[in-house]
Design a protein around this motif. Structure first.
Motif, short mmCIF file in Angstrom:
data_model
loop_
_atom_site.label_atom_id
_atom_site.label_comp_id
_atom_site.label_asym_id
_atom_site.label_seq_id
_atom_site.Cartn_x
_atom_site.Cartn_y
_atom_site.Cartn_z
N ASP A 29 0.83 -1.20 0.00
CA ASP A 29 0.00 0.00 0.00
C ASP A 29 0.87 1.26 0.00
OD1 ASP A 29 -2.36 1.48 -0.03
OD2 ASP A 29 -2.43 1.62 2.16
N ALA A 30 1.86 1.25 -0.86
CA ALA A 30 2.76 2.39 -0.98
C ALA A 30 2.32 3.29 -2.13
CB ALA A 30 4.20 1.92 -1.21
N GLU A 31 2.89 4.47 -2.19
CA GLU A 31 2.56 5.45 -3.22
C GLU A 31 3.76 5.65 -4.14
OE1 GLU A 31 0.85 10.06 -3.49
OE2 GLU A 31 1.58 9.24 -1.60
N ILE A 32 3.49 5.74 -5.45
CA ILE A 32 4.54 5.94 -6.43
C ILE A 32 4.60 7.40 -6.85
CG2 ILE A 32 5.21 5.49 -8.83
CD1 ILE A 32 4.34 2.62 -8.46
N PHE A 33 5.81 7.95 -6.88
CA PHE A 33 6.04 9.29 -7.39
C PHE A 33 6.75 9.14 -8.73
CE2 PHE A 33 5.09 9.89 -3.07
CZ PHE A 33 4.78 11.22 -2.84
N LEU A 34 5.99 9.21 -9.81
CA LEU A 34 6.53 9.03 -11.16
C LEU A 34 7.10 10.35 -11.65
CD1 LEU A 34 6.84 6.99 -13.48
CD2 LEU A 34 4.60 7.74 -14.31
N THR A 35 8.41 10.37 -11.93
CA THR A 35 9.11 11.62 -12.20
C THR A 35 9.88 11.56 -13.51
OG1 THR A 35 9.36 11.98 -9.83
CG2 THR A 35 10.75 13.29 -11.28
N HIS A 36 9.73 12.60 -14.31
CA HIS A 36 10.50 12.73 -15.54
C HIS A 36 11.34 13.99 -15.46
CE1 HIS A 36 11.58 12.44 -19.76
NE2 HIS A 36 11.21 13.69 -19.93
N VAL A 37 12.63 13.87 -15.81
CA VAL A 37 13.54 15.01 -15.77
C VAL A 37 13.63 15.64 -17.16
CG1 VAL A 37 15.89 15.79 -15.32
CG2 VAL A 37 14.86 14.02 -13.87
N VAL A 38 13.35 16.93 -17.24
CA VAL A 38 13.49 17.68 -18.49
C VAL A 38 14.65 18.65 -18.35
CG1 VAL A 38 12.43 19.37 -20.04
CG2 VAL A 38 11.05 17.50 -19.11
N LEU A 39 15.62 18.53 -19.24
CA LEU A 39 16.75 19.46 -19.24
C LEU A 39 16.32 20.76 -19.91
CD1 LEU A 39 19.64 17.03 -20.24
CD2 LEU A 39 19.01 17.81 -17.94
N THR A 40 16.51 21.86 -19.23
CA THR A 40 16.07 23.16 -19.74
C THR A 40 17.26 24.11 -19.88
OG1 THR A 40 15.62 23.93 -17.48
CG2 THR A 40 13.79 22.91 -18.69
N PRO A 41 17.19 25.04 -20.82
CA PRO A 41 18.31 25.98 -21.03
C PRO A 41 18.47 27.00 -19.91
CG PRO A 41 16.46 26.54 -22.45
CD PRO A 41 16.10 25.24 -21.80
N LYS A 49 4.75 32.68 -18.17
CA LYS A 49 4.18 32.00 -19.34
C LYS A 49 4.65 32.65 -20.63
CE LYS A 49 1.82 28.86 -17.20
NZ LYS A 49 2.21 27.42 -17.36
N GLU A 50 4.77 33.95 -20.63
CA GLU A 50 5.24 34.65 -21.83
C GLU A 50 6.70 34.31 -22.12
OE1 GLU A 50 3.67 36.51 -24.14
OE2 GLU A 50 1.88 35.78 -23.12
N GLN A 51 7.50 34.23 -21.09
CA GLN A 51 8.92 33.91 -21.28
C GLN A 51 9.11 32.47 -21.76
OE1 GLN A 51 10.11 35.00 -17.28
NE2 GLN A 51 11.22 36.81 -18.02
N GLU A 52 8.22 31.57 -21.34
CA GLU A 52 8.31 30.17 -21.78
C GLU A 52 8.19 30.07 -23.30
OE1 GLU A 52 5.39 27.93 -19.75
OE2 GLU A 52 6.42 27.98 -17.79
N LYS A 53 7.43 30.97 -23.90
CA LYS A 53 7.22 30.93 -25.35
C LYS A 53 8.50 31.21 -26.14
CE LYS A 53 2.36 32.32 -24.97
NZ LYS A 53 1.36 33.38 -25.29
N LEU A 54 9.50 31.72 -25.46
CA LEU A 54 10.78 31.97 -26.12
C LEU A 54 11.55 30.67 -26.36
CD1 LEU A 54 11.95 35.09 -24.06
CD2 LEU A 54 10.95 35.07 -26.36
N TYR A 55 11.06 29.57 -25.79
CA TYR A 55 11.73 28.27 -25.90
C TYR A 55 10.75 27.22 -26.42
CZ TYR A 55 14.90 30.76 -22.76
OH TYR A 55 15.74 31.70 -22.20
N PRO A 56 10.35 27.33 -27.69
CA PRO A 56 9.34 26.42 -28.26
C PRO A 56 9.76 24.95 -28.24
CG PRO A 56 10.42 27.69 -29.98
CD PRO A 56 10.83 28.30 -28.70
N GLU A 60 7.68 21.88 -26.40
CA GLU A 60 7.25 20.67 -27.08
C GLU A 60 7.68 19.43 -26.30
OE1 GLU A 60 5.49 18.22 -29.92
OE2 GLU A 60 5.28 20.37 -29.50
N VAL A 61 8.89 19.47 -25.76
CA VAL A 61 9.37 18.35 -24.95
C VAL A 61 8.48 18.18 -23.72
CG1 VAL A 61 11.27 17.58 -23.45
CG2 VAL A 61 11.77 18.51 -25.71
N ILE A 62 8.10 19.27 -23.10
CA ILE A 62 7.25 19.22 -21.91
C ILE A 62 5.87 18.67 -22.25
CG2 ILE A 62 6.09 20.62 -20.15
CD1 ILE A 62 8.55 22.49 -20.27
N ARG A 63 5.31 19.10 -23.39
CA ARG A 63 3.99 18.60 -23.81
C ARG A 63 4.03 17.08 -24.02
NH1 ARG A 63 3.44 23.71 -26.51
NH2 ARG A 63 4.60 22.93 -28.31
N ASN A 64 5.07 16.61 -24.70
CA ASN A 64 5.19 15.17 -24.94
C ASN A 64 5.37 14.40 -23.64
OD1 ASN A 64 4.95 15.48 -27.72
ND2 ASN A 64 7.15 15.68 -28.02
#
Length: 280
Positions: A29-41, A49-56, A60-64
């Motif tokens: 009865d444990a809980e899983i913390f599923l984690t993905h690491v995204v390398l960012t510039p 949110k506006e600044q994020e658009k400077l890194y399309p 896209e990597v985050i959406r996938n």
């Protein structure tokens, strides 16, 4: 142990680790913390949110990543495993260890990409380097056609008192997974001792730190890795555990590189715990 972190890159190797963690979670009865690491510039958490658009490309990597995480969360929900998902942003300044502490993670389960060398092919080798500093057990598994079993597990040790508390912790981890750990001392030419000396060391170590009975195995080999590998294969153990030390110049304590070599060449799960986290 109620919180299990599973890093994923969405490969079959990471999914094997998730399957194993799911077995543990359902059983305890444990809980899983599923984690993905995204390398960012840049430091992504500081952007608007506006600044994020400077890194399309990063967006896209985050959406996938979110899509892939959702698919796995659906499967976990279907089998009744409590879980949550998280994307960890890394700009080279790792903050994952503080996350483990804040969430009180008990154990990490991660996948290995096979027998092609630790540095290039272990799932998130940089992530592994960070995780092993966290003072919690890290389990590295490979895909297997057989169901994972932890009935026969051996802890490689040198009976050094500095590893006593970590020894107790890793023993608890093995028992949590349904195993009964034996102890292995690899006797090498560089630090040769007679069997009687080793047995006396083991007796004194267990008297101080052992909470359960343990069988002690002595195996002679040219070096530590070779001894562990040969013993594990000859005795057909289900998994190997060892306590590492962050300083590789101390001959009496296993270095992190031993774990990396075992992960590369051993076709068994490997459990490691860094003793430095228990230093007072």
């Amino acid at each position: 142990m109620k919180k299990l972190l599973v890093p994923t890159d969405f490969s079959v190797h990471a999914d094997a680790a998730l399957d194993f963690a799911s077995q543990l979670a359902r059983k305890h009865d444990a809980e899983i913390f599923l984690t993905h690491v995204v390398l960012t510039p840049v430091n992504w958490t500081k952007l608007s949110k506006e600044q994020e658009k400077l890194y399309p490309d990063t967006l896209e990597v985050i959406r996938n990543a979110k899509k892939e995480l959702s698919l796995r969360m659906e499967r976990l929900n279907e089998i009744g495993v409590r879980a949550n998902e998280r994307i960890h942003f890394s700009d080279g300044k790792e903050r994952l260890v503080s996350y483990l502490a804040s969430e009180k993670i008990d154990m990490v389960v991660m996948g290995s990409h096979g027998k092609y060398g630790f540095k290039a092919h272990v799932l998130g080798s940089n992530t592994y380097t960070v995780l092993r500093k966290a003072g919690i057990p890290v389990i590295v598994v490979k895909p297997s056609e057989k169901a994972f079993s932890f009935e026969k597990v051996v802890i490689a040790t040198d009976f050094n008192e500095a590893s006593g508390k970590a020894f107790q912790k890793i023993g608890d981890t093995i028992r949590f997974m349904g195993g009964t750990p034996d102890l292995l001392f690899v006797n090498t030419p560089a630090n040769f001792m007679e069997d009687a000396q080793i047995k006396q060391l083991g007796k004194e170590f267990l008297k101080k730190f052992g909470m359960y009975p343990h069988e002690i195995h002595i195996y002679s080999a040219y070096n530590t890795e070779r001894g562990i590998l040969q013993f594990a294969q000859e005795e057909n153990v289900d998994a190997v555990a060892l306590i590492t030390h962050g300083k590789t110049d101390l001959q009496q304590l296993f270095s992190p590189s031993v774990t990396e070599n075992l992960v590369t060449y051993l076709d068994k799960p490997v459990i490691s715990l860094n003793v430095t986290a228990f230093d007072s």
